[in-house]
Design a protein around this motif. Structure first.
Motif, short mmCIF file in Angstrom:
data_model
loop_
_atom_site.label_atom_id
_atom_site.label_comp_id
_atom_site.label_asym_id
_atom_site.label_seq_id
_atom_site.Cartn_x
_atom_site.Cartn_y
_atom_site.Cartn_z
N THR A 48 0.85 -1.19 0.00
CA THR A 48 0.00 0.00 0.00
C THR A 48 0.89 1.24 0.00
O THR A 48 1.86 1.32 0.75
CB THR A 48 -0.92 0.03 1.23
N ARG A 49 0.54 2.18 -0.87
CA ARG A 49 1.24 3.47 -0.92
C ARG A 49 0.19 4.57 -0.97
O ARG A 49 -0.64 4.62 -1.88
CB ARG A 49 2.14 3.56 -2.16
N ARG A 50 0.21 5.43 0.04
CA ARG A 50 -0.75 6.51 0.13
C ARG A 50 -0.10 7.85 -0.13
O ARG A 50 1.05 8.08 0.24
CB ARG A 50 -1.41 6.54 1.52
N ALA A 62 -5.11 6.14 -1.51
CA ALA A 62 -4.25 4.97 -1.69
C ALA A 62 -4.00 4.78 -3.18
O ALA A 62 -4.85 4.26 -3.90
CB ALA A 62 -4.89 3.73 -1.09
N ASP A 107 -3.08 -0.14 -3.41
CA ASP A 107 -3.98 -0.54 -2.33
C ASP A 107 -3.96 -2.05 -2.10
O ASP A 107 -4.63 -2.81 -2.79
CB ASP A 107 -5.41 -0.07 -2.67
N ASN A 108 -3.12 -2.49 -1.15
CA ASN A 108 -3.06 -3.90 -0.76
C ASN A 108 -2.77 -4.80 -1.97
O ASN A 108 -3.42 -5.82 -2.19
CB ASN A 108 -4.38 -4.32 -0.09
N GLY A 133 -4.99 1.03 -8.23
CA GLY A 133 -4.01 0.58 -7.25
C GLY A 133 -3.88 -0.90 -7.05
O GLY A 133 -3.13 -1.34 -6.17
#
Length: 248
Positions: free
Chosen positions: A14-16, A21, A24-25, A198
């Protein structure tokens, strides 16, 4: 590296950016020697994922396993204008500049005769080949390509695609190619992954022999399926038996 061993193993990535996000997972595996293309709409997280795999972005959650020997080439060649071409290639090596290794890498991309010139005199295609040489000189187990042909004209792009295919067949490192070009993905890759919001939404395995022809019936069917997953056109009924959707 053993072909049965993953060259890349990503779990729960995950990168926000703020509350959003961008990744996302996400789960992802790339096997040693495998050529994978990653496509998706602008802003879906493709280049962010590549930067994370290249160890250029660390503000993440989840686990990322990549080889120590990896290299990246971007759309812009990013050559240092104050260093001659061979020295730009040697920048990828630790320690003192190794001219012989740089020349060997330039020879592989057909650019050894330009080793001592300044980057400003190179054509766009030559500059991109110098960038590929800089990646190759590291003898990577994983090569990350972020739209490396996007700024090239059609003829130069086709030649660069052929060069990358030849280099991959010779070295058999794992390659992850980020591209917006569906045909490019199908011409080069073993697998094409479609990213959306994502995550990896779809996967298509490309089992056509090289060299591949865009006029081939299966090629056209696969292109239609990828375009459908990208929301460009309805999915052709004939591709149901060649495509496999994978939800992350």
């Amino acid at each position: 590296m053993d072909s049965s061993t993953p060259a890349v193993r990503v779990r729960g990535l995950t990168r926000r950016f703020g509350e959003r996000a961008v990744i996302d997972n996400l789960d992802l595996d790339l096997h040693a020697g495998e050529f994978v293309a990653l496509i998706g709409r602008s802003g879906c997280g493709k280049s962010t994922l590549l930067r994370i795999l290249a160890d250029l972005d660390h503000d993440i959650a989840g686990s990322v396993e990549v080889p120590l020997r990896r290299a990246v080439a971007f759309q812009a060649p990013r050559l240092m204008p104050w260093k001659r071409v061979w020295r730009n290639v040697a920048l990828a090596l630790p320690g003192r500049p190794d001219r012989q290794r740089a020349l060997a890498a330039l020879e592989e991309v057909g650019l050894s005769h330009r080793a001592d010139v300044w980057p400003k005199v190179l054509s766009g295609g030559e500059a991109q080949r110098a960038s590929l040489a800089r990646a190759l000189v590291r003898e990577p187990d994983l090569m990350l390509l972020d739209e490396p042909f996007g700024a090239l004209d059609a003829l130069t792009r086709a030649k660069a695609q052929e060069l990358v295919k030849e280099l991959w067949q010779r070295h058999r490192c794992a390659i992850l190619l980020v591209t917006h070009d569906v045909e490019e993905a199908l011409l080069l890759a073993d697998r094409v992954l479609v990213m959306d919001e994502g995550v990896i939404r779809h996967e298509l395995r490309v089992e056509l022999p090289h060299p591949r022809a865009v006029e081939h019936t299966d090629f056209n069917a696969m292109r239609g399926q990828l375009l459908a997953w990208l929301g460009v056109r309805p999915a052709p009924a004939a591709t149901a038996d060649i495509a496999e959707a994978v939800h992350a």
